[in-house]
Design an enzyme around this catalytic site. Structure first.
Site, short mmCIF file in Angstrom:
data_model
loop_
_atom_site.label_atom_id
_atom_site.label_comp_id
_atom_site.label_asym_id
_atom_site.label_seq_id
_atom_site.Cartn_x
_atom_site.Cartn_y
_atom_site.Cartn_z
N GLY A 264 29.76 18.19 19.32
CA GLY A 264 30.01 19.48 18.68
C GLY A 264 31.05 20.29 19.42
O GLY A 264 31.53 19.92 20.50
N VAL A 265 31.38 21.45 18.87
CA VAL A 265 32.42 22.30 19.44
C VAL A 265 31.81 23.20 20.51
O VAL A 265 30.63 23.52 20.49
CB VAL A 265 33.10 23.13 18.33
CG1 VAL A 265 32.15 24.18 17.78
CG2 VAL A 265 34.39 23.76 18.83
N GLY A 266 32.65 23.62 21.47
CA GLY A 266 32.21 24.58 22.47
C GLY A 266 32.26 24.02 23.88
O GLY A 266 32.43 22.83 24.10
N SER A 267 32.09 24.93 24.84
CA SER A 267 32.23 24.56 26.26
C SER A 267 31.14 23.60 26.71
O SER A 267 31.41 22.67 27.48
CB SER A 267 32.21 25.83 27.12
OG SER A 267 33.34 26.64 26.84
N VAL A 268 29.90 23.82 26.27
CA VAL A 268 28.80 22.94 26.72
C VAL A 268 29.02 21.52 26.20
O VAL A 268 28.92 20.55 26.96
CB VAL A 268 27.44 23.49 26.26
CG1 VAL A 268 26.34 22.48 26.57
CG2 VAL A 268 27.14 24.82 26.95
N GLU A 289 34.02 15.65 14.34
CA GLU A 289 34.70 16.64 13.53
C GLU A 289 35.75 17.40 14.33
O GLU A 289 36.68 17.98 13.78
CB GLU A 289 33.69 17.63 12.94
CG GLU A 289 32.86 18.33 14.00
CD GLU A 289 31.75 19.16 13.41
OE1 GLU A 289 31.70 19.31 12.18
OE2 GLU A 289 30.93 19.66 14.19
N ASN A 379 27.38 31.69 14.75
CA ASN A 379 28.54 31.05 14.15
C ASN A 379 28.22 30.42 12.79
O ASN A 379 28.95 30.58 11.84
CB ASN A 379 29.10 29.96 15.08
CG ASN A 379 29.54 30.52 16.42
OD1 ASN A 379 30.08 31.62 16.49
ND2 ASN A 379 29.31 29.77 17.48
N GLY A 383 28.96 21.47 11.38
CA GLY A 383 28.77 20.09 10.99
C GLY A 383 27.60 19.42 11.68
O GLY A 383 27.38 18.21 11.49
#
Length: 501
Positions: A264-268, A289, A379, A383
């Site tokens: 997934g998206v993001g820093s973590v 994605e 947010n 996905g």
């Protein structure tokens, strides 16, 4: 430059200013734009439209994108009061605040569902498709930039198309895209992707040139997000994940080079996937994605052979590096429409290892990934549901606490449920791994408490579970209903979930 970027000769006289393009939009219109996780989204026309609204022209639209977009689109139009309804995912502070303050109506939807719903006619008809591109082909085909998202569907279904040719996006991107759009039932055929690197479509978005009513030339760059540095907790989560995957290989449930990875998206998520750089894995593939910095790191060190996505979501430094080595990366990377990158059929066929981020997880394995304290949108689901429900392995990662320890990310009951226990197989925190496969609700609770919780919250969870087990009339999924959300209520009243702060 014009001939190189606009190769269809009859379209060259349709070059207009951003202000002229902004005047095409009318109140009540439904607008579909390119863009996915601040990459490849239109910028000049939305800024001009916001200025038009700020001057007193009333224009209110429904906005559909691929996912989150930059401030020039979501932010500027939110602050100007232009957006009245928004699909399907966002990360912009101004847009989020407007949603939570009831100024924007937001419909949170699985990212693989929205393009289908548009094509099926389930939701509003698209009036204008506004798409960022690097060029237009001789036949009118639109060559996207750093993302595709839903642009192909919006172009197909819109009455009018406006193209932003962004000269800050290099022509070297041509050839990285693979545009394939499934037909509607009953004419739908199997998507012919058998391996991550299979190309099945065109390098451009097909478009009838007569639909293109304006072309705007711009050079505004993507608003790249800065990713947080990999901290100690992220390293521990990455190590815990690697240990788990190693166990799956030993048990014969995974091949030595794993299966295609999604993150997934993001820093973590970026940090956890980045932990694989120092692993012993080779010949990895990615079917996701988004492609963040960590995927380029894995390509650079020779661990990833192919990576498929719908968006290049890179930091400013890594984007520059990508552009400087674009021919090298194009051999490894494919960008697809999100109805393909997030398609359940392909995810299940390829056997994706899905790694997504949770806001909170409850005792029984339910996951909240979209709302803070049950009602404040963060947010959206994005996905994560597309991948979690259809993956070979559905993994969620989260730190055990947030807000300097005042919030436990492991709670008796999630305040909002995006992913039910039925779609969550593995929980990873910096404390350890909870493998929930095949466990009853009580088995999941014991495993999550023992392996993923820590400190005083671990003792509080044990206390809640033991008391629920005693007082619940029915024992399948023990809960104290009047107390299940008391941790959240305590935080809202006192600023901490702790009993004795």
């Amino acid at each position: 430059m014009t001939k190189e970027r606009i190769r269809c000769e009859k379209l060259r006289d349709r070059i207009i200013s951003a202000e002229e393009a902004a005047n095409i939009f009318k109140t009540g219109m439904v607008v579909g734009t390119s863009g996915f996780t601040p990459a490849g989204y239109p910028k000049a026309v939305p800024l001009a439209l916001a200025k038009r609204a700020d001057k007193g022209d009333k224009v209110e639209i429904t906005l559909m994108t691929g996912a989150s977009v930059g401030d020039e689109l979501d932010g500027a139009l939110s602050r100007a009061g232009v957006i009245k309804k928004r699909f399907p995912y966002q990360t912009n502070t101004s847009c989020r605040n407007s949603i939570n303050n009831e100024e924007i109506e937001f419909s949170d939807i699985h990212l693989s569902h929205l393009p289908q719903w548009v094509k099926y006619g389930f939701i509003e008809k698209i009036d204008i498709a506004l798409v960022e591109a690097i060029a237009i082909t001789e036949e009118g085909g639109i060559i996207p930039s750093t993302s595709i998202g839903n642009a192909n569907v919006y172009v197909q279904k819109a009455d009018k198309v406006i193209v932003e040719i962004n000269t800050s996006q290099p022509l070297g991107l041509e050839g990285i895209h693979d545009i394939y759009s499934p037909e509607n039932p009953p004419n739908r055929k199997p998507i012919p992707i058998l391996k991550t690197g299979d190309r099945v479509g065109t390098s451009y978005i097909p478009c009838d040139p007569e639909k293109i009513v304006g072309i705007v030339i711009t050079d505004i760059k993507d608003a790249n997000k800065k990713l947080a540095a990999i901290d100690e907790d992220s390293r521990k989560m990455a190590n815990n994940l690697i240990d788990f995957l190693e166990g799956e290989i030993r048990f014969g449930r995974l091949p030595e080079n794993l299966l295609p990875l999604q993150s997934g998206v993001g820093s973590v998520a970026n940090a956890v996937l980045g932990g694989l750089v120092d692993s012993n894995y080779e010949n990895l593939t990615v079917y996701s994605e988004v492609l963040q910095d960590s995927v380029l790191d894995l390509i650079d060190c020779g661990k990833v052979n192919t990576a498929s996505s719908t968006s290049l979501t890179l930091s400013e430094e890594r984007l520059e590096n990508f552009y400087n080595n674009i021919d090298q990366y194009k051999e490894k990377i494919i960008l697809r429409p999100q109805e393909i990158s997030n398609n359940p059929e392909v995810i299940r066929r390829l056997g994706i290892i899905a790694i997504n981020t949770a806001i909170e997880v409850d005792l029984y394995g339910n996951v909240n990934s979209s709302n803070i304290m049950g009602s404040r949108l963060m947010n959206g689901i994005g996905g994560s549901g597309d991948f979690a429900r259809n993956a070979y392995l559905s993994i969620f990662v989260t730190q055990t606490t947030a807000k300097n320890g005042n919030i436990s990310c492991i709670v008796p009951m999630v305040s909002h449920c995006d992913h039910t226990e039925h779609d969550v197989q593995i929980i990873v925190t910096e404390q350890g791994v909870a493998d929930l496969r095949g466990l009853s609700p009580k088995g999941r609770a014991k495993t999550i408490i023992e392996n993923c919780a820590t400190g005083e919250y671990k003792e509080m969870l044990k206390d809640y579970y033991n008391r629920a087990l005693k007082c619940s009339k029915y024992k399948h999924t023990p809960h104290i209903i009047g107390e299940a959300l008391s941790w959240h209520n305590r935080f809202l009243e006192t600023g901490t979930m702790r009993i004795n702060p």
